[in-house]
Scaffold this motif. Structure first.
Motif, PDB file in Angstrom:
ATOM      1  N   ILE B 163       0.848  -1.202   0.000  1.00  0.00           N
ATOM      2  CA  ILE B 163       0.000   0.000   0.000  1.00  0.00           C
ATOM      3  C   ILE B 163       0.887   1.258   0.000  1.00  0.00           C
ATOM      4  O   ILE B 163       0.630   2.220  -0.732  1.00  0.00           O
ATOM      5  N   ASP B 165       4.050   1.603  -1.095  1.00  0.00           N
ATOM      6  CA  ASP B 165       4.740   1.782  -2.381  1.00  0.00           C
ATOM      7  C   ASP B 165       3.773   2.179  -3.491  1.00  0.00           C
ATOM      8  O   ASP B 165       4.131   2.931  -4.397  1.00  0.00           O
ATOM      9  N   GLY B 166       2.547   1.647  -3.428  1.00  0.00           N
ATOM     10  CA  GLY B 166       1.535   2.043  -4.409  1.00  0.00           C
ATOM     11  C   GLY B 166       1.240   3.526  -4.315  1.00  0.00           C
ATOM     12  O   GLY B 166       1.156   4.229  -5.324  1.00  0.00           O
ATOM     13  N   ALA B 167       1.115   4.018  -3.084  1.00  0.00           N
ATOM     14  CA  ALA B 167       0.821   5.430  -2.866  1.00  0.00           C
ATOM     15  C   ALA B 167       1.943   6.323  -3.405  1.00  0.00           C
ATOM     16  O   ALA B 167       1.692   7.331  -4.061  1.00  0.00           O
ATOM     17  N   THR B 169       4.192   5.636  -5.698  1.00  0.00           N
ATOM     18  CA  THR B 169       4.220   5.594  -7.168  1.00  0.00           C
ATOM     19  C   THR B 169       3.099   6.467  -7.735  1.00  0.00           C
ATOM     20  O   THR B 169       3.325   7.286  -8.640  1.00  0.00           O
ATOM     21  N   ARG B 170       1.898   6.329  -7.196  1.00  0.00           N
ATOM     22  CA  ARG B 170       0.749   7.064  -7.726  1.00  0.00           C
ATOM     23  C   ARG B 170       0.882   8.572  -7.499  1.00  0.00           C
ATOM     24  O   ARG B 170       0.473   9.363  -8.344  1.00  0.00           O
ATOM     25  N   THR B 182      -5.417   8.672   0.370  1.00  0.00           N
ATOM     26  CA  THR B 182      -6.197   7.475   0.013  1.00  0.00           C
ATOM     27  C   THR B 182      -5.528   6.219   0.569  1.00  0.00           C
ATOM     28  O   THR B 182      -6.188   5.336   1.133  1.00  0.00           O
ATOM     29  N   ALA B 183      -4.192   6.160   0.418  1.00  0.00           N
ATOM     30  CA  ALA B 183      -3.456   4.994   0.901  1.00  0.00           C
ATOM     31  C   ALA B 183      -3.461   4.921   2.428  1.00  0.00           C
ATOM     32  O   ALA B 183      -3.549   3.839   3.013  1.00  0.00           O
TER      33      ALA B 183
END
Lengths: 199, 199
Positions: B163, B165-167, B169-170, B182-183
Protein backbone atom coordinates in the motif's frame (compact mmCIF):
# COMPACT_ATOMS: atom_id res chain seq x y z
CA UNK A 1 -23.74 6.54 -14.83
CA UNK A 2 -21.17 8.49 -16.81
CA UNK A 3 -19.57 7.05 -19.93
CA UNK A 4 -16.11 5.55 -19.60
CA UNK A 5 -13.27 8.00 -20.24
CA UNK A 6 -12.36 8.45 -23.91
CA UNK A 7 -9.54 6.16 -24.90
CA UNK A 8 -9.32 6.77 -28.64
CA UNK A 9 -5.65 6.95 -29.52
CA UNK A 10 -3.50 7.03 -32.63
CA UNK A 11 -3.31 3.77 -34.58
CA UNK A 12 0.26 2.54 -34.09
CA UNK A 13 2.13 0.51 -36.66
CA UNK A 14 1.99 -2.91 -35.06
CA UNK A 15 5.29 -4.18 -36.47
CA UNK A 16 7.17 -1.20 -35.07
CA UNK A 17 5.42 -1.73 -31.75
CA UNK A 18 6.58 -5.35 -31.57
CA UNK A 19 10.10 -4.24 -32.58
CA UNK A 20 9.99 -1.63 -29.79
CA UNK A 21 8.95 -4.29 -27.30
CA UNK A 22 11.87 -6.54 -28.30
CA UNK A 23 14.33 -3.61 -28.20
CA UNK A 24 13.05 -2.59 -24.75
CA UNK A 25 13.44 -6.13 -23.44
CA UNK A 26 16.99 -6.28 -24.75
CA UNK A 27 18.33 -2.81 -23.97
CA UNK A 28 15.97 -1.29 -21.38
CA UNK A 29 14.36 2.11 -21.61
CA UNK A 30 17.43 4.24 -20.82
CA UNK A 31 19.51 2.69 -23.62
CA UNK A 32 16.71 2.51 -26.14
CA UNK A 33 17.46 4.29 -29.44
CA UNK A 34 15.63 4.59 -32.75
CA UNK A 35 18.60 2.73 -34.26
CA UNK A 36 18.05 -0.26 -31.97
CA UNK A 37 14.33 -0.28 -32.70
CA UNK A 38 15.09 -0.10 -36.45
CA UNK A 39 17.41 -3.11 -36.10
CA UNK A 40 14.59 -5.13 -34.51
CA UNK A 41 12.20 -3.79 -37.15
CA UNK A 42 14.60 -4.98 -39.88
CA UNK A 43 14.48 -1.62 -41.67
CA UNK A 44 16.35 1.70 -41.66
CA UNK A 45 16.00 4.38 -39.00
CA UNK A 46 14.44 6.52 -41.78
CA UNK A 47 11.68 3.91 -42.07
CA UNK A 48 10.96 4.31 -38.35
CA UNK A 49 11.15 8.10 -38.52
CA UNK A 50 8.64 8.00 -41.39
CA UNK A 51 6.07 6.92 -38.79
CA UNK A 52 7.38 8.69 -35.68
CA UNK A 53 9.25 11.99 -35.55
CA UNK A 54 10.95 11.40 -32.22
CA UNK A 55 11.71 8.56 -29.83
CA UNK A 56 9.22 10.08 -27.36
CA UNK A 57 6.47 10.06 -30.03
CA UNK A 58 7.22 6.41 -30.71
CA UNK A 59 7.22 5.56 -26.99
CA UNK A 60 3.93 7.39 -26.44
CA UNK A 61 2.46 5.27 -29.26
CA UNK A 62 4.00 2.19 -27.66
CA UNK A 63 2.28 3.03 -24.38
CA UNK A 64 -1.02 3.38 -26.28
CA UNK A 65 -0.40 -0.03 -27.82
CA UNK A 66 0.44 -1.78 -24.54
CA UNK A 67 -2.23 -0.10 -22.45
CA UNK A 68 -4.91 -0.71 -25.09
CA UNK A 69 -4.05 -4.42 -25.20
CA UNK A 70 -4.28 -4.44 -21.44
CA UNK A 71 -7.65 -2.66 -21.55
CA UNK A 72 -8.87 -5.28 -24.04
CA UNK A 73 -8.08 -8.10 -21.61
CA UNK A 74 -9.92 -6.19 -18.87
CA UNK A 75 -12.85 -5.64 -21.21
CA UNK A 76 -13.05 -9.35 -22.02
CA UNK A 77 -13.89 -10.15 -18.41
CA UNK A 78 -17.35 -11.67 -18.67
CA UNK A 79 -20.21 -9.97 -16.90
CA UNK A 80 -21.00 -12.65 -14.37
CA UNK A 81 -22.08 -11.77 -10.82
CA UNK A 82 -20.28 -8.79 -9.23
CA UNK A 83 -18.19 -10.84 -6.78
CA UNK A 84 -16.89 -13.19 -9.50
CA UNK A 85 -16.37 -10.29 -11.87
CA UNK A 86 -14.29 -8.37 -9.31
CA UNK A 87 -12.21 -11.52 -8.70
CA UNK A 88 -11.52 -11.84 -12.45
CA UNK A 89 -10.60 -8.15 -12.74
CA UNK A 90 -8.12 -8.40 -9.85
CA UNK A 91 -6.67 -11.56 -11.41
CA UNK A 92 -6.13 -9.67 -14.67
CA UNK A 93 -4.49 -6.77 -12.79
CA UNK A 94 -2.28 -8.84 -10.49
CA UNK A 95 -1.88 -12.40 -11.78
CA UNK A 96 -1.78 -12.22 -15.58
CA UNK A 97 0.97 -9.55 -15.55
CA UNK A 98 3.32 -12.02 -13.87
CA UNK A 99 4.46 -13.29 -17.28
CA UNK A 100 5.47 -9.80 -18.36
CA UNK A 101 8.22 -8.81 -15.92
CA UNK A 102 10.31 -7.25 -18.75
CA UNK A 103 7.40 -5.04 -19.63
CA UNK A 104 6.84 -4.06 -15.98
CA UNK A 105 10.49 -2.95 -15.85
CA UNK A 106 10.17 -0.77 -18.97
CA UNK A 107 6.81 0.62 -17.87
CA UNK A 108 8.14 1.64 -14.44
CA UNK A 109 10.91 3.58 -16.21
CA UNK A 110 8.32 5.36 -18.35
CA UNK A 111 6.12 5.95 -15.29
CA UNK A 112 9.06 7.60 -13.53
CA UNK A 113 9.35 10.00 -16.49
CA UNK A 114 5.70 11.09 -16.28
CA UNK A 115 6.60 14.28 -14.31
CA UNK A 116 8.82 15.34 -17.23
CA UNK A 117 6.87 14.00 -20.26
CA UNK A 118 3.27 15.09 -20.58
CA UNK A 119 2.55 12.51 -23.31
CA UNK A 120 3.49 9.71 -20.90
CA UNK A 121 1.60 11.30 -17.99
CA UNK A 122 -1.57 11.64 -20.11
CA UNK A 123 -1.52 7.96 -21.06
CA UNK A 124 -0.95 6.69 -17.53
CA UNK A 125 -3.72 8.94 -16.24
CA UNK A 126 -6.20 7.81 -18.90
CA UNK A 127 -5.35 4.16 -18.28
CA UNK A 128 -5.76 4.58 -14.54
CA UNK A 129 -9.09 6.37 -15.00
CA UNK A 130 -10.32 3.57 -17.26
CA UNK A 131 -9.35 0.75 -14.90
CA UNK A 132 -10.80 2.62 -11.91
CA UNK A 133 -14.00 3.13 -13.89
CA UNK A 134 -14.22 -0.65 -14.50
CA UNK A 135 -13.67 -1.34 -10.80
CA UNK A 136 -16.18 1.32 -9.69
CA UNK A 137 -18.80 -0.09 -12.07
CA UNK A 138 -18.59 -3.62 -10.69
CA UNK A 139 -18.56 -2.31 -7.10
CA UNK A 140 -21.63 -0.13 -7.78
CA UNK A 141 -23.39 -3.12 -9.40
CA UNK A 142 -22.62 -5.21 -6.33
CA UNK A 143 -23.95 -2.52 -4.01
CA UNK A 144 -27.20 -2.08 -5.95
CA UNK A 145 -27.68 -5.89 -6.08
CA UNK A 146 -27.19 -6.02 -2.31
CA UNK A 147 -24.16 -8.37 -2.45
CA UNK A 148 -21.57 -5.72 -1.49
CA UNK A 149 -21.63 -3.45 1.54
CA UNK A 150 -22.66 0.17 0.84
CA UNK A 151 -19.11 1.52 0.53
CA UNK A 152 -17.68 4.59 -1.20
CA UNK A 153 -17.05 2.88 -4.57
CA UNK A 154 -14.64 5.61 -5.70
CA UNK A 155 -12.41 5.20 -2.65
CA UNK A 156 -12.59 1.40 -2.83
CA UNK A 157 -11.49 1.42 -6.49
CA UNK A 158 -8.62 3.81 -5.68
CA UNK A 159 -7.60 1.60 -2.74
CA UNK A 160 -7.44 -1.47 -4.99
CA UNK A 161 -5.41 0.46 -7.60
CA UNK A 162 -2.98 1.50 -4.81
CA UNK A 163 -2.43 -2.19 -4.02
CA UNK A 164 -2.00 -2.96 -7.77
CA UNK A 165 0.53 -0.17 -8.33
CA UNK A 166 2.43 -1.07 -5.16
CA UNK A 167 2.76 -4.66 -6.38
CA UNK A 168 4.01 -3.64 -9.80
CA UNK A 169 6.59 -1.25 -8.35
CA UNK A 170 7.79 -3.83 -5.82
CA UNK A 171 8.01 -6.62 -8.43
CA UNK A 172 10.49 -4.44 -10.35
CA UNK A 173 12.43 -2.55 -7.65
CA UNK A 174 12.87 -5.50 -5.28
CA UNK A 175 12.95 -8.07 -8.12
CA UNK A 176 10.45 -9.86 -5.91
CA UNK A 177 8.61 -12.71 -7.62
CA UNK A 178 6.18 -12.88 -4.66
CA UNK A 179 5.18 -9.20 -4.81
CA UNK A 180 2.22 -9.83 -7.12
CA UNK A 181 0.95 -12.85 -5.13
CA UNK A 182 1.26 -10.89 -1.85
CA UNK A 183 -0.75 -8.05 -3.39
CA UNK A 184 -3.38 -10.43 -4.79
CA UNK A 185 -3.86 -11.82 -1.28
CA UNK A 186 -3.95 -8.28 0.20
CA UNK A 187 -6.59 -7.23 -2.34
CA UNK A 188 -8.62 -10.34 -1.48
CA UNK A 189 -8.43 -9.60 2.26
CA UNK A 190 -9.47 -6.00 1.56
CA UNK A 191 -12.42 -7.09 -0.59
CA UNK A 192 -13.52 -9.72 1.94
CA UNK A 193 -13.44 -7.33 4.88
CA UNK A 194 -14.63 -4.09 3.26
CA UNK A 195 -17.07 -5.29 0.58
CA UNK A 196 -18.22 -8.61 2.08
CA UNK A 197 -17.96 -8.02 5.85
CA UNK A 198 -20.92 -10.24 6.73
CA UNK A 199 -19.50 -13.42 5.23
CA UNK B 1 37.87 0.26 16.93
CA UNK B 2 38.77 3.84 15.94
CA UNK B 3 36.37 6.59 16.82
CA UNK B 4 34.33 7.96 13.96
CA UNK B 5 35.63 11.29 12.62
CA UNK B 6 33.99 14.32 14.16
CA UNK B 7 31.18 15.29 11.79
CA UNK B 8 29.68 18.05 13.88
CA UNK B 9 30.88 20.94 11.73
CA UNK B 10 30.45 21.33 7.94
CA UNK B 11 30.94 17.74 6.86
CA UNK B 12 31.80 17.98 3.12
CA UNK B 13 29.87 14.78 2.43
CA UNK B 14 26.75 16.22 3.99
CA UNK B 15 27.18 19.47 2.06
CA UNK B 16 27.45 17.46 -1.17
CA UNK B 17 24.33 15.51 -0.21
CA UNK B 18 22.36 18.73 0.28
CA UNK B 19 23.77 20.05 -3.02
CA UNK B 20 22.66 16.81 -4.71
CA UNK B 21 19.17 17.22 -3.27
CA UNK B 22 18.92 20.80 -4.61
CA UNK B 23 20.28 19.74 -8.03
CA UNK B 24 17.80 16.85 -8.18
CA UNK B 25 14.91 19.14 -7.35
CA UNK B 26 15.96 21.58 -10.05
CA UNK B 27 17.03 19.27 -12.89
CA UNK B 28 15.55 15.85 -12.12
CA UNK B 29 17.44 12.57 -12.11
CA UNK B 30 17.81 12.16 -15.88
CA UNK B 31 19.45 15.57 -16.34
CA UNK B 32 21.55 15.43 -13.20
CA UNK B 33 25.28 15.88 -13.79
CA UNK B 34 28.32 16.19 -11.51
CA UNK B 35 28.70 19.71 -12.95
CA UNK B 36 25.22 20.69 -11.77
CA UNK B 37 25.85 19.18 -8.34
CA UNK B 38 29.18 21.05 -8.16
CA UNK B 39 27.37 24.31 -8.99
CA UNK B 40 25.01 23.77 -6.06
CA UNK B 41 27.98 22.74 -3.89
CA UNK B 42 29.72 26.02 -4.82
CA UNK B 43 32.96 24.24 -5.74
CA UNK B 44 34.60 22.62 -8.76
CA UNK B 45 33.64 19.25 -10.25
CA UNK B 46 37.12 18.07 -9.12
CA UNK B 47 36.09 18.84 -5.53
CA UNK B 48 33.06 16.58 -5.97
CA UNK B 49 35.11 13.85 -7.70
CA UNK B 50 37.58 14.00 -4.77
CA UNK B 51 34.78 12.40 -2.70
CA UNK B 52 32.95 10.33 -5.35
CA UNK B 53 34.47 8.68 -8.42
CA UNK B 54 31.28 8.53 -10.47
CA UNK B 55 27.79 9.99 -10.52
CA UNK B 56 26.41 6.55 -9.62
CA UNK B 57 28.71 6.35 -6.56
CA UNK B 58 27.48 9.77 -5.48
CA UNK B 59 23.82 8.81 -6.04
CA UNK B 60 24.26 5.55 -4.10
CA UNK B 61 25.66 7.65 -1.22
CA UNK B 62 22.72 10.04 -1.64
CA UNK B 63 20.29 7.12 -1.32
CA UNK B 64 22.11 6.04 1.87
CA UNK B 65 21.77 9.61 3.15
CA UNK B 66 18.06 9.94 2.38
CA UNK B 67 17.07 6.43 3.48
CA UNK B 68 19.11 6.76 6.68
CA UNK B 69 17.32 10.01 7.56
CA UNK B 70 14.05 8.26 6.86
CA UNK B 71 15.05 5.31 9.06
CA UNK B 72 15.90 7.80 11.85
CA UNK B 73 12.37 9.24 11.76
CA UNK B 74 10.95 5.68 11.88
CA UNK B 75 13.25 4.84 14.77
CA UNK B 76 12.12 7.90 16.72
CA UNK B 77 8.58 6.53 16.91
CA UNK B 78 8.06 6.07 20.63
CA UNK B 79 7.41 2.60 21.98
CA UNK B 80 3.85 3.12 23.18
CA UNK B 81 1.20 0.42 22.86
CA UNK B 82 1.28 -1.62 19.60
CA UNK B 83 -1.85 -0.08 18.06
CA UNK B 84 -0.63 3.51 18.63
CA UNK B 85 2.85 2.59 17.49
CA UNK B 86 1.56 1.08 14.23
CA UNK B 87 -0.52 4.22 13.65
CA UNK B 88 2.58 6.40 14.11
CA UNK B 89 4.64 4.19 11.77
CA UNK B 90 2.01 4.37 9.04
CA UNK B 91 1.81 8.15 9.53
CA UNK B 92 5.59 8.37 9.02
CA UNK B 93 5.37 6.20 5.89
CA UNK B 94 2.35 7.87 4.30
CA UNK B 95 1.70 11.30 5.81
CA UNK B 96 5.09 12.85 6.56
CA UNK B 97 6.39 12.19 3.02
CA UNK B 98 3.71 14.49 1.64
CA UNK B 99 6.03 17.47 2.03
CA UNK B 100 8.72 15.80 -0.08
CA UNK B 101 7.06 15.37 -3.49
CA UNK B 102 10.30 16.43 -5.29
CA UNK B 103 12.18 13.71 -3.48
CA UNK B 104 9.49 11.13 -4.32
CA UNK B 105 9.91 12.04 -8.01
CA UNK B 106 13.71 11.57 -7.89
CA UNK B 107 13.44 8.37 -5.83
CA UNK B 108 10.96 6.79 -8.26
CA UNK B 109 13.46 7.46 -11.07
CA UNK B 110 16.19 5.76 -9.06
CA UNK B 111 13.84 2.89 -8.16
CA UNK B 112 13.12 2.35 -11.85
CA UNK B 113 16.88 1.96 -12.42
CA UNK B 114 17.23 -0.76 -9.76
CA UNK B 115 17.10 -3.57 -12.38
CA UNK B 116 20.17 -2.01 -14.05
CA UNK B 117 22.13 -0.66 -11.06
CA UNK B 118 22.95 -3.12 -8.31
CA UNK B 119 24.05 -0.38 -5.90
CA UNK B 120 20.56 1.18 -6.11
CA UNK B 121 18.81 -2.22 -5.87
CA UNK B 122 20.83 -3.12 -2.74
CA UNK B 123 19.84 0.10 -0.98
CA UNK B 124 16.14 -0.18 -1.80
CA UNK B 125 16.12 -3.82 -0.67
CA UNK B 126 17.87 -3.01 2.62
CA UNK B 127 15.52 -0.12 3.30
CA UNK B 128 12.47 -2.24 2.56
CA UNK B 129 13.75 -5.05 4.80
CA UNK B 130 14.34 -2.58 7.62
CA UNK B 131 10.89 -0.99 7.41
CA UNK B 132 9.22 -4.40 7.12
CA UNK B 133 11.19 -5.52 10.19
CA UNK B 134 9.87 -2.50 12.14
CA UNK B 135 6.30 -3.30 11.06
CA UNK B 136 6.65 -7.02 11.83
CA UNK B 137 8.03 -6.25 15.30
CA UNK B 138 5.10 -4.04 16.28
CA UNK B 139 2.62 -6.55 14.82
CA UNK B 140 4.27 -9.44 16.71
CA UNK B 141 4.21 -7.35 19.92
CA UNK B 142 0.51 -6.70 19.41
CA UNK B 143 -0.19 -10.40 18.84
CA UNK B 144 1.72 -11.51 21.95
CA UNK B 145 -0.04 -8.81 24.02
CA UNK B 146 -3.37 -10.06 22.73
CA UNK B 147 -4.40 -6.73 21.16
CA UNK B 148 -3.95 -7.87 17.52
CA UNK B 149 -5.47 -10.94 15.89
CA UNK B 150 -3.09 -13.88 15.40
CA UNK B 151 -2.16 -13.00 11.80
CA UNK B 152 0.88 -13.87 9.66
CA UNK B 153 2.98 -10.83 10.66
CA UNK B 154 5.29 -11.23 7.66
CA UNK B 155 2.44 -11.11 5.16
CA UNK B 156 0.72 -8.24 7.00
CA UNK B 157 3.93 -6.16 6.93
CA UNK B 158 4.39 -6.89 3.20
CA UNK B 159 0.74 -5.98 2.56
CA UNK B 160 1.19 -2.60 4.30
CA UNK B 161 4.41 -1.94 2.31
CA UNK B 162 2.51 -2.72 -0.90
CA UNK B 163 0.00 0.00 0.00
CA UNK B 164 2.87 2.40 0.88
CA UNK B 165 4.74 1.78 -2.38
CA UNK B 166 1.54 2.04 -4.41
CA UNK B 167 0.82 5.43 -2.87
CA UNK B 168 4.31 6.76 -3.55
CA UNK B 169 4.22 5.59 -7.17
CA UNK B 170 0.75 7.06 -7.73
CA UNK B 171 1.63 10.39 -6.09
CA UNK B 172 4.38 10.80 -8.71
CA UNK B 173 2.98 9.17 -11.86
CA UNK B 174 -0.54 10.59 -11.57
CA UNK B 175 0.64 13.79 -9.84
CA UNK B 176 -2.16 12.97 -7.43
CA UNK B 177 -2.07 14.95 -4.19
CA UNK B 178 -4.74 12.61 -2.73
CA UNK B 179 -2.78 9.38 -3.41
CA UNK B 180 -1.09 9.40 -0.01
CA UNK B 181 -4.30 10.21 1.91
CA UNK B 182 -6.20 7.47 0.01
CA UNK B 183 -3.46 4.99 0.90
CA UNK B 184 -3.42 6.09 4.55
CA UNK B 185 -7.16 5.39 4.72
CA UNK B 186 -6.69 2.06 2.92
CA UNK B 187 -3.96 1.04 5.38
CA UNK B 188 -6.25 2.03 8.26
CA UNK B 189 -9.13 -0.06 6.87
CA UNK B 190 -6.75 -2.98 6.40
CA UNK B 191 -5.41 -2.71 9.96
CA UNK B 192 -8.91 -2.35 11.43
CA UNK B 193 -10.30 -5.39 9.60
CA UNK B 194 -7.27 -7.73 9.64
CA UNK B 195 -5.54 -6.87 12.94
CA UNK B 196 -8.47 -5.57 14.99
CA UNK B 197 -11.47 -7.49 13.57
CA UNK B 198 -13.33 -7.68 16.88
CA UNK B 199 -13.60 -3.94 17.43
Amino acid sequence: MANPPDRSFSDPDEEIMHATYRALREHGYADLTIKRIAEEYGKSTAAVHYHYDTKDDLLAAFLDFVLEQFVDTIHEVERTDPEQRLTLLLDQLLVEVEEHQDLLVAILEMRSQAPYKEAFADRFEQNDEYVQYMLRTVIDDGISQGVFADVDAEHTAAALMTIVDGARTRAVVLDDADALATARQTAEEYVQSVLLPEE
